[in-house]
Enzyme design. Sequence first.
Site, mmCIF file in Angstrom:
data_model
loop_
_atom_site.group_PDB
_atom_site.id
_atom_site.type_symbol
_atom_site.label_atom_id
_atom_site.label_comp_id
_atom_site.label_asym_id
_atom_site.label_seq_id
_atom_site.Cartn_x
_atom_site.Cartn_y
_atom_site.Cartn_z
ATOM 1 N N HIS A 25 -8.170 -23.457 31.995
ATOM 2 C CA HIS A 25 -7.955 -24.802 31.261
ATOM 3 C C HIS A 25 -9.361 -25.237 31.117
ATOM 4 O O HIS A 25 -10.306 -25.216 31.653
ATOM 5 C CB HIS A 25 -7.176 -25.723 32.355
ATOM 6 C CG HIS A 25 -7.105 -27.163 31.716
ATOM 7 N ND1 HIS A 25 -6.026 -27.525 30.649
ATOM 8 C CD2 HIS A 25 -7.767 -28.323 31.741
ATOM 9 C CE1 HIS A 25 -6.340 -28.649 30.334
ATOM 10 N NE2 HIS A 25 -7.175 -29.075 31.051
ATOM 11 N N ARG A 33 0.816 -1.116 -0.146
ATOM 12 C CA ARG A 33 -0.132 0.075 -0.055
ATOM 13 C C ARG A 33 0.787 1.056 0.209
ATOM 14 O O ARG A 33 2.080 1.311 0.423
ATOM 15 C CB ARG A 33 -0.956 0.110 1.043
ATOM 16 C CG ARG A 33 -1.994 -1.204 1.236
ATOM 17 C CD ARG A 33 -2.899 -1.092 2.317
ATOM 18 N NE ARG A 33 -3.786 0.186 2.364
ATOM 19 C CZ ARG A 33 -4.791 0.294 1.523
ATOM 20 N NH1 ARG A 33 -5.238 -0.716 0.737
ATOM 21 N NH2 ARG A 33 -5.585 1.457 1.605
HETATM 22 C C1 LIG Z 1 -8.072 -5.612 2.545
HETATM 23 C C2 LIG Z 1 -7.625 -5.030 3.809
HETATM 24 C C3 LIG Z 1 -7.537 -5.461 5.041
HETATM 25 C C4 LIG Z 1 -7.010 -4.811 6.087
HETATM 26 N N1 LIG Z 1 -7.120 -5.679 7.348
HETATM 27 C C5 LIG Z 1 -6.609 -5.118 8.397
HETATM 28 C C6 LIG Z 1 -6.714 -5.763 9.645
HETATM 29 O O1 LIG Z 1 -7.198 -6.778 9.814
HETATM 30 N N2 LIG Z 1 -6.316 -4.973 10.741
HETATM 31 C C7 LIG Z 1 -5.587 -3.915 10.653
HETATM 32 O O2 LIG Z 1 -5.070 -3.427 11.730
HETATM 33 N N3 LIG Z 1 -5.556 -3.181 9.448
HETATM 34 C C8 LIG Z 1 -6.029 -3.619 8.408
HETATM 35 N N4 LIG Z 1 -6.007 -2.998 7.150
HETATM 36 C C9 LIG Z 1 -5.130 -1.972 7.085
HETATM 37 C C10 LIG Z 1 -6.263 -0.427 7.821
HETATM 38 O O3 LIG Z 1 -7.223 -0.720 7.043
HETATM 39 C C11 LIG Z 1 -5.601 0.478 7.925
HETATM 40 O O4 LIG Z 1 -4.184 0.256 8.473
HETATM 41 C C12 LIG Z 1 -6.194 1.748 8.312
HETATM 42 O O5 LIG Z 1 -7.415 1.779 7.641
HETATM 43 C C13 LIG Z 1 -5.499 3.008 8.438
HETATM 44 O O6 LIG Z 1 -6.221 3.794 9.060
HETATM 45 P P1 LIG Z 1 -6.033 5.627 8.711
HETATM 46 O O7 LIG Z 1 -6.901 6.217 9.764
HETATM 47 O O8 LIG Z 1 -4.655 5.746 8.698
HETATM 48 O O9 LIG Z 1 -6.672 5.860 7.262
HETATM 49 P P2 LIG Z 1 -7.637 5.085 6.432
HETATM 50 O O10 LIG Z 1 -8.488 4.071 7.183
HETATM 51 O O11 LIG Z 1 -6.991 4.621 5.010
HETATM 52 O O12 LIG Z 1 -8.677 6.355 6.004
HETATM 53 C C14 LIG Z 1 -8.131 7.541 5.411
HETATM 54 C C15 LIG Z 1 -9.285 8.276 5.039
HETATM 55 O O13 LIG Z 1 -9.023 9.425 4.545
HETATM 56 C C16 LIG Z 1 -9.554 9.800 3.492
HETATM 57 N N5 LIG Z 1 -8.676 10.659 2.664
HETATM 58 C C17 LIG Z 1 -8.049 10.795 1.887
HETATM 59 N N6 LIG Z 1 -7.376 12.036 1.278
HETATM 60 C C18 LIG Z 1 -8.508 13.095 1.943
HETATM 61 C C19 LIG Z 1 -8.727 14.202 1.677
HETATM 62 N N7 LIG Z 1 -7.662 15.144 0.969
HETATM 63 N N8 LIG Z 1 -9.593 14.985 2.220
HETATM 64 C C20 LIG Z 1 -10.713 14.156 2.996
HETATM 65 N N9 LIG Z 1 -10.365 12.889 3.372
HETATM 66 C C21 LIG Z 1 -9.275 12.203 2.662
HETATM 67 C C22 LIG Z 1 -9.741 8.437 2.495
HETATM 68 O O14 LIG Z 1 -10.804 8.646 1.564
HETATM 69 C C23 LIG Z 1 -10.064 7.550 3.889
HETATM 70 O O15 LIG Z 1 -11.528 7.630 3.795
HETATM 71 C C24 LIG Z 1 -6.417 -3.493 5.907
HETATM 72 C C25 LIG Z 1 -6.410 -3.066 4.938
HETATM 73 C C26 LIG Z 1 -7.092 -3.752 3.641
HETATM 74 C C27 LIG Z 1 -6.776 -2.926 2.411
#
Ligand SMILES: Cc1cc2nc3c(=O)[nH]c(=O)nc-3n(C[C@H](O)[C@H](O)[C@H](O)COP(=O)(O)OP(=O)(O)OC[C@H]3O[C@@H](n4cnc5c(N)ncnc54)[C@H](O)[C@@H]3O)c2cc1C
Length: 472
Positions: free
Chosen positions: A445, A273
């Site tokens: 257990h 990613r």
């Molecule tokens: C298939 C898959 C499975 C996963 N499984 C797990 C798991 O089991 N456990 C785990 O811990 N992690 C998992 N992850 C990883 C996890 O989803 C991410 O680590 C987590 O979502 C990160 O959170 P975040 O708050 O950094 O951002 P994100 O969840 O990525 O959210 C960021 C948000 O910001 C928005 N955004 C971006 N730019 C702008 C802008 N300019 N203005 C307004 N909004 C904006 C985006 O649209 C998004 O909604 C998984 C990921 C994937 C793809």
Amino acid sequence: MPEAKNIAVVGAGPGGYAAAFLAADLGMTVTLIDPEVNPGGVCLYRGCIPSKALLHIAKLIEEAEQAKNWGIDFAAPKIDLARLRSFKEGVVKKLTGGLGILSKQRKVTYIQGRAAFENSNTLQVTKADGSTQSLSFDRIILATGSRPSIVPTLKLDTPRMMDSTGALDLEDIPGTLLVVGGGYIGLELGSVYAALGTKVTVVEMLPGLLPGADRDLVLPLHKRLEKLFESILLNTTVAAVRDEGNGIRATLKAQDGTTQEKVFDRVLVSVGRKPNSEISGLDKTLAKVGPKGFIEVNKQLQTADPGIYAIGDVVGEPMLAHKAMHEGRTAVEAIAGHKVAFEPAAIPAVVFTDPEVAWAGMTETQAQKENIEVKVAKFPWAASGRAATLDRTEGLTKLLIDPQTERVLGVGITGVGAGDMIAEGVLAIEMAALAKDIALTIHPHPTLSETVMESAEVFFGTSTDIYRPKRG
Ligand SMILES: Cc1cc2nc3c(=O)[nH]c(=O)nc-3n(C[C@H](O)[C@H](O)[C@H](O)COP(=O)(O)OP(=O)(O)OC[C@H]3O[C@@H](n4cnc5c(N)ncnc54)[C@H](O)[C@@H]3O)c2cc1C
């Protein structure tokens, strides 16, 4: 700097919404901006949550198959894909809708839209209806997350080529699927498709699945996936893909240079990613983006621009939801003037395959690489009563222990429920527990959690559930 009364959080994933909600609880006026209708981000809409709902179904199918060994024959499952999808979508809707309500209850101003910088404390927000608004804040927290990496050679304009988001949509159950990348996302989603009946081939460039995890933890999973998947090709890359109308022809290239071509109904590219740090106007601020695309922050999650903080996937590895949430909390507390720093002793990693693989703190591979002397104590689940009752004895629990202080430095678990059990390991590492603390803690257990206690007993040579003849 003015006192932080009015803050904006850009991105409402687990990092962003946690930060926004805590800031509101601490009395700040909060604006949360995200393109989705409700908070949730990647994790809830197209990551952790939908994948785990599908993995739950996959596990059920696999267990029903295994029940043959226990004298119970279930008929082959009939899969109603529309209902299956609606279960998954229902879970997502319930949770994101719940966050929407929590946001309103806290009086957070939620704006469905995208934010760009006008300057260090002013955002231009383009709303879902196309209108724009200029808003100024005392502090801004960036939580813009990450997106799937794209490999230019694997780019084809066809729905047969999927990233994790496309794979989670589960438009059909393809006859064959090529998964490019043997990391956790590829293996989790590959497991879902395989359980539903797809013949899955996984291609991994490196010599083993789940790079980053200790090999002994990966082995039981690898063995089980060999049965579930059509094939696992290590040391192999996908050199080219071609759309042939009725399928994707992939050229698979092994390390020794030999190539083979195969046609797949669908291809899932899950090779990592990329941080969403290309935020429009960020260059008008003092915030800096490092060479790998992550926004640079200090231990308070503050960027080089004192009014801007950044958290979650956009600031670095591990890109995991629980890391994002804790960083969100730290950033808000720092903004509130509390004396805090984000310096965890351990961030757990969990792969939600079957068996699950989980680890926290130091890994054996890391200890070897960094020349750190550790004692490794392993408890094989073949000796666990609970694992025997589940007919799942392939697991393993291990502790990495400092030989001088006997402190627990790392914990690794492979097996059913490892993802839940690793929390005990994280607590042990955070609390600087000694191996003796774990050995003396009475575990219930028969449970799989006993394997953590037993591995501490193995360290002292006092585990009564396995026999090791005395040396000499
Ligand atoms: C298939 C898959 C499975 C996963 N499984 C797990 C798991 O089991 N456990 C785990 O811990 N992690 C998992 N992850 C990883 C996890 O989803 C991410 O680590 C987590 O979502 C990160 O959170 P975040 O708050 O950094 O951002 P994100 O969840 O990525 O959210 C960021 C948000 O910001 C928005 N955004 C971006 N730019 C702008 C802008 N300019 N203005 C307004 N909004 C904006 C985006 O649209 C998004 O909604 C998984 C990921 C994937 C793809």
